[in-house]
Design a protein around this motif. Structure first.
Motif, PDB file in Angstrom:
ATOM      1  N   ALA A 173       0.812  -1.220   0.000  1.00 26.20           N
ATOM      2  CA  ALA A 173       0.000   0.000   0.000  1.00 26.20           C
ATOM      3  C   ALA A 173       0.847   1.272   0.000  1.00 26.20           C
ATOM      4  CB  ALA A 173      -0.941  -0.002   1.197  1.00 26.20           C
ATOM      5  N   HIS A 174       1.817   1.348   0.912  1.00 29.44           N
ATOM      6  CA  HIS A 174       2.638   2.564   1.003  1.00 29.44           C
ATOM      7  C   HIS A 174       3.532   2.708  -0.226  1.00 29.44           C
ATOM      8  CE1 HIS A 174       1.508   3.558   5.153  1.00 29.44           C
ATOM      9  NE2 HIS A 174       1.435   2.257   5.327  1.00 29.44           N
ATOM     10  N   MET A 175       3.982   1.589  -0.754  1.00 26.67           N
ATOM     11  CA  MET A 175       4.790   1.613  -1.978  1.00 26.67           C
ATOM     12  C   MET A 175       3.959   2.141  -3.143  1.00 26.67           C
ATOM     13  SD  MET A 175       7.017  -1.586  -3.451  1.00 26.67           S
ATOM     14  CE  MET A 175       8.432  -1.320  -4.538  1.00 26.67           C
ATOM     15  N   ASP A 176       2.674   1.778  -3.183  1.00 27.52           N
ATOM     16  CA  ASP A 176       1.789   2.251  -4.243  1.00 27.52           C
ATOM     17  C   ASP A 176       1.672   3.768  -4.247  1.00 27.52           C
ATOM     18  OD1 ASP A 176       1.220  -0.187  -5.338  1.00 27.52           O
ATOM     19  OD2 ASP A 176      -0.663  -0.470  -4.279  1.00 27.52           O
ATOM     20  N   ARG A 177       1.594   4.365  -3.067  1.00 27.31           N
ATOM     21  CA  ARG A 177       1.438   5.823  -3.012  1.00 27.31           C
ATOM     22  C   ARG A 177       2.697   6.537  -3.500  1.00 27.31           C
ATOM     23  NH1 ARG A 177      -1.431   7.862   2.393  1.00 27.31           N
ATOM     24  NH2 ARG A 177      -0.255   6.246   3.464  1.00 27.31           N
ATOM     25  N   ILE A 178       3.854   5.960  -3.188  1.00 24.20           N
ATOM     26  CA  ILE A 178       5.106   6.510  -3.716  1.00 24.20           C
ATOM     27  C   ILE A 178       5.102   6.430  -5.235  1.00 24.20           C
ATOM     28  CG2 ILE A 178       7.595   6.137  -3.907  1.00 24.20           C
ATOM     29  CD1 ILE A 178       6.909   7.402  -1.306  1.00 24.20           C
ATOM     30  N   ARG A 179       4.679   5.282  -5.752  1.00 23.14           N
ATOM     31  CA  ARG A 179       4.659   5.092  -7.197  1.00 23.14           C
ATOM     32  C   ARG A 179       3.706   6.083  -7.868  1.00 23.14           C
ATOM     33  NH1 ARG A 179       2.597  -0.498  -7.798  1.00 23.14           N
ATOM     34  NH2 ARG A 179       2.930  -0.246 -10.030  1.00 23.14           N
ATOM     35  N   MET A 180       2.520   6.275  -7.304  1.00 28.16           N
ATOM     36  CA  MET A 180       1.557   7.193  -7.897  1.00 28.16           C
ATOM     37  C   MET A 180       2.069   8.631  -7.864  1.00 28.16           C
ATOM     38  SD  MET A 180      -1.106   5.871  -9.296  1.00 28.16           S
ATOM     39  CE  MET A 180      -2.225   7.278  -9.329  1.00 28.16           C
ATOM     40  N   LEU A 181       2.733   8.999  -6.779  1.00 31.69           N
ATOM     41  CA  LEU A 181       3.282  10.350  -6.666  1.00 31.69           C
ATOM     42  C   LEU A 181       4.338  10.615  -7.732  1.00 31.69           C
ATOM     43  CD1 LEU A 181       3.636  10.680  -2.788  1.00 31.69           C
ATOM     44  CD2 LEU A 181       2.433  12.301  -4.262  1.00 31.69           C
ATOM     45  N   SER A 182       4.997   9.554  -8.173  1.00 28.78           N
ATOM     46  CA  SER A 182       6.122   9.726  -9.101  1.00 28.78           C
ATOM     47  C   SER A 182       5.736   9.514 -10.560  1.00 28.78           C
ATOM     48  CB  SER A 182       7.237   8.744  -8.739  1.00 28.78           C
ATOM     49  OG  SER A 182       6.826   7.409  -9.002  1.00 28.78           O
ATOM     50  N   LEU A 183       4.479   9.130 -10.821  1.00 30.29           N
ATOM     51  CA  LEU A 183       4.120   8.709 -12.176  1.00 30.29           C
ATOM     52  C   LEU A 183       3.804   9.879 -13.120  1.00 30.29           C
ATOM     53  CD1 LEU A 183       1.999   5.433 -11.886  1.00 30.29           C
ATOM     54  CD2 LEU A 183       4.273   5.731 -12.877  1.00 30.29           C
ATOM     55  N   ASP A 184       4.826  10.683 -13.430  1.00 24.57           N
ATOM     56  CA  ASP A 184       4.667  11.608 -14.546  1.00 24.57           C
ATOM     57  C   ASP A 184       4.994  10.828 -15.816  1.00 24.57           C
ATOM     58  OD1 ASP A 184       7.431  11.340 -14.584  1.00 24.57           O
ATOM     59  OD2 ASP A 184       7.804  13.311 -13.723  1.00 24.57           O
ATOM     60  N   GLN A 185       4.915  11.474 -16.952  1.00 17.56           N
ATOM     61  CA  GLN A 185       5.134  10.735 -18.202  1.00 17.56           C
ATOM     62  C   GLN A 185       6.544  10.157 -18.307  1.00 17.56           C
ATOM     63  OE1 GLN A 185       3.513  13.481 -21.309  1.00 17.56           O
ATOM     64  NE2 GLN A 185       2.470  11.647 -22.038  1.00 17.56           N
ATOM     65  N   THR A 186       7.526  10.899 -17.796  1.00 14.30           N
ATOM     66  CA  THR A 186       8.904  10.407 -17.845  1.00 14.30           C
ATOM     67  C   THR A 186       9.054   9.129 -17.040  1.00 14.30           C
ATOM     68  OG1 THR A 186       9.783  12.654 -18.108  1.00 14.30           O
ATOM     69  CG2 THR A 186      11.310  10.955 -17.319  1.00 14.30           C
ATOM     70  N   SER A 187       8.483   9.124 -15.834  1.00 10.38           N
ATOM     71  CA  SER A 187       8.559   7.952 -14.975  1.00 10.38           C
ATOM     72  C   SER A 187       7.782   6.780 -15.570  1.00 10.38           C
ATOM     73  CB  SER A 187       8.016   8.284 -13.584  1.00 10.38           C
ATOM     74  OG  SER A 187       8.083   7.168 -12.735  1.00 10.38           O
ATOM     75  N   GLN A 188       6.647   7.075 -16.179  1.00 10.01           N
ATOM     76  CA  GLN A 188       5.858   6.015 -16.824  1.00 10.01           C
ATOM     77  C   GLN A 188       6.649   5.367 -17.952  1.00 10.01           C
ATOM     78  OE1 GLN A 188       1.652   7.104 -17.764  1.00 10.01           O
ATOM     79  NE2 GLN A 188       2.030   8.875 -16.463  1.00 10.01           N
ATOM     80  N   ARG A 189       7.311   6.193 -18.761  1.00  7.52           N
ATOM     81  CA  ARG A 189       8.089   5.661 -19.887  1.00  7.52           C
ATOM     82  C   ARG A 189       9.241   4.792 -19.382  1.00  7.52           C
ATOM     83  NH1 ARG A 189       7.088  10.952 -22.289  1.00  7.52           N
ATOM     84  NH2 ARG A 189       5.696  10.676 -24.078  1.00  7.52           N
ATOM     85  N   LEU A 190       9.870   5.229 -18.287  1.00  9.04           N
ATOM     86  CA  LEU A 190      10.971   4.465 -17.714  1.00  9.04           C
ATOM     87  C   LEU A 190      10.467   3.111 -17.216  1.00  9.04           C
ATOM     88  CD1 LEU A 190      13.916   4.311 -16.922  1.00  9.04           C
ATOM     89  CD2 LEU A 190      13.374   5.548 -14.814  1.00  9.04           C
ATOM     90  N   ALA A 191       9.326   3.105 -16.523  1.00  4.97           N
ATOM     91  CA  ALA A 191       8.746   1.848 -16.038  1.00  4.97           C
ATOM     92  C   ALA A 191       8.368   0.945 -17.205  1.00  4.97           C
ATOM     93  CB  ALA A 191       7.525   2.140 -15.170  1.00  4.97           C
ATOM     94  N   LEU A 192       7.823   1.544 -18.248  1.00  2.00           N
ATOM     95  CA  LEU A 192       7.450   0.780 -19.440  1.00  2.00           C
ATOM     96  C   LEU A 192       8.679   0.115 -20.060  1.00  2.00           C
ATOM     97  CD1 LEU A 192       5.441  -0.068 -21.641  1.00  2.00           C
ATOM     98  CD2 LEU A 192       5.828   2.156 -22.741  1.00  2.00           C
ATOM     99  N   ASP A 193       9.774   0.859 -20.196  1.00  2.76           N
ATOM    100  CA  ASP A 193      11.010   0.297 -20.752  1.00  2.76           C
ATOM    101  C   ASP A 193      11.507  -0.873 -19.899  1.00  2.76           C
ATOM    102  OD1 ASP A 193      11.002   2.121 -22.818  1.00  2.76           O
ATOM    103  OD2 ASP A 193      12.425   3.498 -21.862  1.00  2.76           O
ATOM    104  N   GLU A 194      11.389  -0.724 -18.580  1.00  2.54           N
ATOM    105  CA  GLU A 194      11.839  -1.786 -17.680  1.00  2.54           C
ATOM    106  C   GLU A 194      10.949  -3.027 -17.811  1.00  2.54           C
ATOM    107  OE1 GLU A 194      13.768   1.242 -14.332  1.00  2.54           O
ATOM    108  OE2 GLU A 194      11.775   0.373 -14.019  1.00  2.54           O
TER     109      GLU A 194
END
Length: 241
Positions: A173-194
């Motif tokens: 749960a707490h990890m999810d909130r960190i992830r949502m806070l960081s999910l701008d387009q740049t971060s999304q693209r990085l996660a997608l590449d990974e």
């Protein structure tokens, strides 16, 4: 004597439960509140009451109470009878605990998937990648987050250990909130590449590459915590949850 029924021979007076895919009212309340907490429409320390939620959502207090209990168990709500209920602060120690659990489980899961994956599995995973790509292009971080979870869950299923995702889900749960806070387009693209690197490794049945890809993906949380905490320090707590 011979006519007496043994205790072990008695049939329990139980009937099969009729299971339905239709979500209950409590499920719907839970989903809505969880989404609003994750997207920070309900930020940490926000006071929230059963009565207010029930009134605004047009439901009775019972399903709201059930949803509150589930959210509290996952670490999203801090329920205190004397002082009321608040959206919990983000526990850094809980985030790191979730990261440890996820890496320990998902490295093994990805390695196992390398030996169980089929062409149909790869097709399904690539389809999720395409959906993620569309979410990135429209900058729909809520959708991307859901597809991200679906992707990791699908790998567990491919490995034949779908139950592992239940363990992960209950601890992140707490990890999810960190992830949502960081999910701008740049971060999304990085996660997608990974994610693509993970699929490529699994398709190639390269256990070492798969392990390295998932480790790199989940260890990025260290950087995210530092970045987000610097700008939103009052949303965090150092107390273990």
């Amino acid at each position: 004597m011979g006519g007496r029924t043994k205790q072990s021979d008695k049939v329990l007076p139980l009937s099969p439960i009729q299971q339905s895919p239709i979500p209950t009212v409590a499920d719907q309340v839970f989903d809505e509140l969880q989404k609003r907490i994750l997207t920070l429409e309900l930020p940490p320390n926000t006071k929230i009451s059963e009565t207010e939620v029930a009134t605004k959502m047009g439901v009775s207090r019972q399903p709201v109470r059930e949803a509150f209990k589930r959210l509290s168990k996952l670490g999203f709500l801090d329920i205190r009878p004397q002082s009321g209920t608040k959206v919990s602060l983000i526990s850094e120690s809980a985030v790191l605990r979730a990261r440890f659990i996820r890496i320990a489980l998902e490295i093994q899961t990805c390695q196992t998937a390398c030996n169980t994956v089929t062409s149909e599995n790869i097709k399904s995973l690539r389809s999720l990648i395409n959906a993620q790509r569309e979410a990135v292009e429209s900058n729909n971080r809520v959708l991307f987050h859901a597809l991200d979870d679906k992707f990791h869950q699908e790998i567990c299923i491919v490995a034949g250990v779908g139950y592992v995702w239940d363990i992960i889900r209950d601890n992140k749960a707490h990890m999810d909130r960190i992830r949502m806070l960081s999910l701008d387009q740049t971060s999304q693209r990085l996660a997608l590449d990974e994610h693509i690197q993970m699929i490529d490794a699994i398709e190639a049945q390269n256990e070492d590459a798969a392990s390295q890809a998932i480790s790199k993906h989940l260890n990025r949380i260290f950087i995210l915590i530092k970045e987000i905490k610097s700008g939103n320090h009052n949303w965090f707590t150092d107390n273990a949850i």
